[in-house]
Motif scaffolding. Structure first.
Motif, PDB file in Angstrom:
ATOM      1  N   ALA A  60      -4.824  -1.184  10.989  1.00  0.00           N
ATOM      2  CA  ALA A  60      -6.225  -1.129  10.595  1.00  0.00           C
ATOM      3  C   ALA A  60      -7.197  -1.415  11.755  1.00  0.00           C
ATOM      4  CB  ALA A  60      -6.473  -2.114   9.446  1.00  0.00           C
ATOM      5  N   TYR A  61      -6.746  -2.130  12.755  1.00  0.00           N
ATOM      6  CA  TYR A  61      -7.668  -2.544  13.821  1.00  0.00           C
ATOM      7  C   TYR A  61      -7.059  -2.312  15.194  1.00  0.00           C
ATOM      8  CZ  TYR A  61     -10.387  -4.925  10.203  1.00  0.00           C
ATOM      9  OH  TYR A  61     -11.126  -5.198   9.098  1.00  0.00           O
ATOM     10  N   ALA A 109      -7.926 -11.759   5.131  1.00  0.00           N
ATOM     11  CA  ALA A 109      -8.281 -10.356   4.960  1.00  0.00           C
ATOM     12  C   ALA A 109      -7.959  -9.956   3.536  1.00  0.00           C
ATOM     13  CB  ALA A 109      -7.518  -9.477   5.950  1.00  0.00           C
ATOM     14  N   GLY A 159      -7.191  -6.428   0.781  1.00  0.00           N
ATOM     15  CA  GLY A 159      -6.698  -5.055   0.764  1.00  0.00           C
ATOM     16  C   GLY A 159      -5.200  -4.992   0.594  1.00  0.00           C
ATOM     17  N   ASP A 178      -5.333  -0.160   5.012  1.00  0.00           N
ATOM     18  CA  ASP A 178      -6.336  -0.727   4.111  1.00  0.00           C
ATOM     19  C   ASP A 178      -6.318  -2.247   4.173  1.00  0.00           C
ATOM     20  OD1 ASP A 178      -7.220   1.749   3.264  1.00  0.00           O
ATOM     21  OD2 ASP A 178      -5.619   1.878   1.783  1.00  0.00           O
ATOM     22  N   PHE A 225      -8.905  -5.444   5.345  1.00  0.00           N
ATOM     23  CA  PHE A 225     -10.313  -5.670   5.658  1.00  0.00           C
ATOM     24  C   PHE A 225     -10.523  -7.138   5.996  1.00  0.00           C
ATOM     25  CE2 PHE A 225     -10.936  -1.466   4.247  1.00  0.00           C
ATOM     26  CZ  PHE A 225     -10.134  -1.292   3.124  1.00  0.00           C
TER      27      PHE A 225
END
Length: 692
Positions: A635-636, A668, A670, A675, A677
RNA sequence: GGGGCCAUAGCUCAAUCGGUUAGAGCAGCGAACUCAUAAUUCGUUGGUUGCAGGUUCGAGUCCUGCUGGCCCUACCA
């Protein structure tokens, strides 16, 4: 060798979620049983399909803004990928949303109609006018009608606070969890099957002792059928509501427009539809498999869906003139370290996550070694898992080949099978017992028995010590004989374990240049065949690998959502809350144990060997730092993280992971993968501040 | 609330119809060995069979109650 014709099914996974290690208990169990039957020379065929219909799929499709067909197509692909990776070999994998299934549903429905089992009744049900859907109880929430309680935001069937049960219509201020709208009571005509007409048949079939495990037969008698010979007498079976009004994702009932078959009507027929696809492809006659006394039908299911398969389903088959199941094999659930699988603890492990870290065969073997004929839950104790795989599979069984093959590698096995003191023959004598254990689904006893053979073989090679004889040039032939014996004993074990570990059987075949294809391959020793150079067949595993898998499976608890507001302009669906149910209430004291702190990411590095982890260095200010591994790689990007503020658990017990020590956790939300966050914090916060 | 199942060694599980001293695997401890992936082999520690009663010559096993766990079901039982 026997010559039976056997049709086997495993329960149809629902197209609303991914396969996890709990599902795999059943598919692995069934696959082992099927492979065993095939190895014995029986004509066995294994059918499964995705279960695709029902409201939950529609809701999901709506949330993802695409069609139901797209959702189920994608899920079917994911399911089949996971199954294939775990060596689960279906003869056909279908879908309940197929033309074959629609036709068979129609045929069976007509037979049930003709038999006079169908009646119609009006049912009151809550309807969400905004979403345009009838609501199941769990999609309604409101205030508990108990005046002494009045707990807000309770589900539609019972109050979690006072325990009172009620119908959703009784709730004060009911709201649809789909749209937040106030549901209205609507009357709709439903179709019912009068199961009571089949009572005596179901008594006879379920209580015969042939088709069901005794606990299951008891349960059916106690809960549904009653006992005609007891004082209370037989119980009346209730009518089964098998229709749902439009809109519903499923098949419309041909002679009742606007009504659809309830998902549990068409799901088991999916077994037949999957068979039908296979028959059409293979040139088989469908009736040979579903209408012939020469075919045994075996269903494997979990204990939660017992009554669909042991009352409704035999009733449907009987009425429509199809064969009845020879046996319904029911298994318990998976627990991990003695507890229910838990997303927050990382024990809700998806098949795909497992595959990122470990070989499928380990799990196949472990489950086999735990599965008995009963329906008790089985426990995946993670430490035991590591120990058992290492000690049984690698240290004991594979080790036999590992410690003997290299003495004869490049050469051949002895031309005549040497005197082994009766070891090989003793194992042959146990083959029937082992086969019987497999037949009865007592894989735990089968694997235990096989393991004893490996113990004996290890003892043999210890006693004969070929490594000593090797130093004496005139003993070369004796070394060859000893190794010929041990390799034959190893091969025998590989045959017996073939249903559990098909890959190991293949490797054994390659090592000795003689493929394993039949149970009776264990009954005659190989002689004179060339021995290939030994290659490691399985790797040992470490607890760290398992821990990393668990860490990656951890899904942080999402922030608690407020009660749905009636005036809310948002239409947030219930999926997130349903995907991860609310945990039990905690006290403020519990909460303050968790020390949440604002932290700044001062360094972020990729962990090349890890699939999902980034290595972060968090600063709490004043030189206080934490080294943290976070499962957010998908995700990042590391460079995007440096400098930003995050919220972390600062007092989490450090955990040794494969790649280093992790000293905390980044918060986080999700479901995972891309997915994820990260929690952000408004401007003004500084590292080190506590989150209250 | 109702039905069914379960509770045995540190952990995971056995124990035929009620029958001798409740057995395995893993973990632990001690030793041998060194071919093998810290593998193997031998020896060994460890049990008031959840609790309280009852039936029996004899109970882990059968009966009753209690405690705890699981599945199903529910103002229908």
């Amino acid at each position: 060798m026997t010559d039976r014709r056997i049709l086997v099914t495993a329960a149809l996974p629902y197209a609303n979620g991914q396969i996890h290690i709990g599902h795999l208990v059943e598919y692995i169990q069934t696959d082992i049983w099927v492979r065993f039957q095939k190895l014995r020379g029986n004509r066995a065929a294994f059918f499964c399909a995705d279960d695709t219909h029902g409201t939950a799929i529609s809701i999901r499709a709506r949330a993802e803004r695409r069609s139901e067909e797209e959702v189920i197509a994608e899920m079917s692909e994911a399911h089949q990928r996971d199954f294939a990776a775990f060596g689960i070999e279906f003869d056909n994998y279908g879908s309940t949303n197929s033309s074959e299934n629609r036709e068979l549903c129609g045929e069976i429905w007509k037979a049930i109609r003709d038999a006079g089992l169908v009646k119609e009744k009006d049912i009151e049900q809550l309807f969400d006018p905004e979403a345009g859907l009838f609501l199941a109880d769990r999609f309604v929430r409101g205030t508990c009608p108990n005046a002494d309680c009045n707990a807000p935001n309770q589900p539609g069937d019972n109050c979690s606070k006072c325990g009172r049960t009620y119908s959703p219509a009784e709730l004060v201020d009911p709201k649809s969890t789909l749209s937040g709208a106030v549901p209205e009571v609507r009357t709709a005509r439903h179709l019912f099957i009068e199961l009571r007409q089949l009572h005596s048949f179901l008594d006879e079939w379920s209580q015969s002792g042939k088709h069901l495990q005794p606990e299951v037969a008891n349960n059916l008698r106690g809960q549904f059928l009653g006992d005609p010979d007891s004082e209370e007498g037989a119980k009346e079976l209730r009518d089964w509501d098998i229709s749902r009004p439009a809109p519903y994702f499923g098949f419309e009932i041909p002679d009742s427009p606007g009504n659809y078959w309830y998902v549990w009507f068409d799901a088991p027929i999916g077994y037949m539809a999957s068979t039908k696809q296979w028959c059409d492809r293979m040139g088989e006659n469908f009736d040979d498999w579903w209408k012939s006394d020469d075919t045994e039908i075996h269903h494997f299911i979990g204990k939660d869906i017992t009554y669909f398969h042991t009352l409704f389903w035999p009733g449907m088959l009987k009425t429509a003139g199809f064969s009845l199941p020879e046996k319904v094999h029911i298994h318990g659930f998976l627990r991990v370290d003695g507890e229910k699988m838990s997303k927050s603890q990382g024990t809700f492990i998806m098949a795909s996550t497992y595959l990122n870290h470990l070989e499928p065969d380990y799990l196949r073997y472990f489950y086999a070694s735990k599965l008995g004929p009963g329906l008790g839950d089985i426990d995946l104790n993670l430490e035991e898992f590591v120990n058992r795989v290492n000690s049984h599979l690698v240290g004991n069984i594979v080790n036999l080949a590992s410690r003997s093959a290299k003495f004869v590698s490049g050469g051949t096995l002895s031309e005549e099978y040497p005197d082994d003191g009766g070891l090989f023959a003793a194992a042959v004598a146990r083959a029937d017992q082992i086969a019987e254990f497999y037949e009865q689904c007592d894989f735990a006893s089968a694997t235990l028995e096989i393991l004893q053979l490996a113990d004996e073989a290890n003892r043999f090679i210890n006693d004969r010590a070929p490594w000593k004889l090797k130093k004496e040039p005139d003993k070369a032939e004796e070394v060859r004989q000893i190794c010929s014996i041990v390799l034959n004993l190893f091969r025998q074990i590989a045959v017996f374990l073939q249903p559990v570990l098909p890959r190991l059987a293949e490797q054994a075949g390659e090592l000795l240049n003689a493929p394993i294809s039949n149970w009776d391959d264990a009954k005659t020793p190989l002689t004179g065949t060339p021995v290939t150079e030994f290659k490691h067949m399985m790797q040992r595993i470490t607890k760290a690998q398992v821990d990393t898998m668990v860490d990656e499976s951890v899904v942080d608890e999402p922030a608690e959502e407020g009660a749905a507001d009636n005036e809310s302009p948002w239409s947030d669906g219930p999926e997130a809350l349903e995907a991860e149910l609310m945990t039990e209430e905690c006290t403020i004291d519990d909460f303050v144990k968790v020390d949440l702190r604002v932290a700044r990411v001062i360094e972020a590095k990729d962990v090349p060997e890890a699939n999902k982890l980034l290595n972060l260095t968090l600063s709490l200010g004043g030189g206080e730092t934490r080294n943290v591994f976070a499962g957010i790689k998908a995700a990042y990007k590391p460079e995007d993280l440096v400098g930003r503020l995050v919220v972390c658990v600062a007092n989490l017990k450090p955990r040794q992971m494969k790649f280093g020590l992790s000293e905390g956790m980044v918060c986080a939300a999700g479901p995972g993968k891309a997915d994820v966050f990260l929690l952000d914090i408004d401007d003004g916060a500084v590292p080190g501040q506590r989150v209250h």
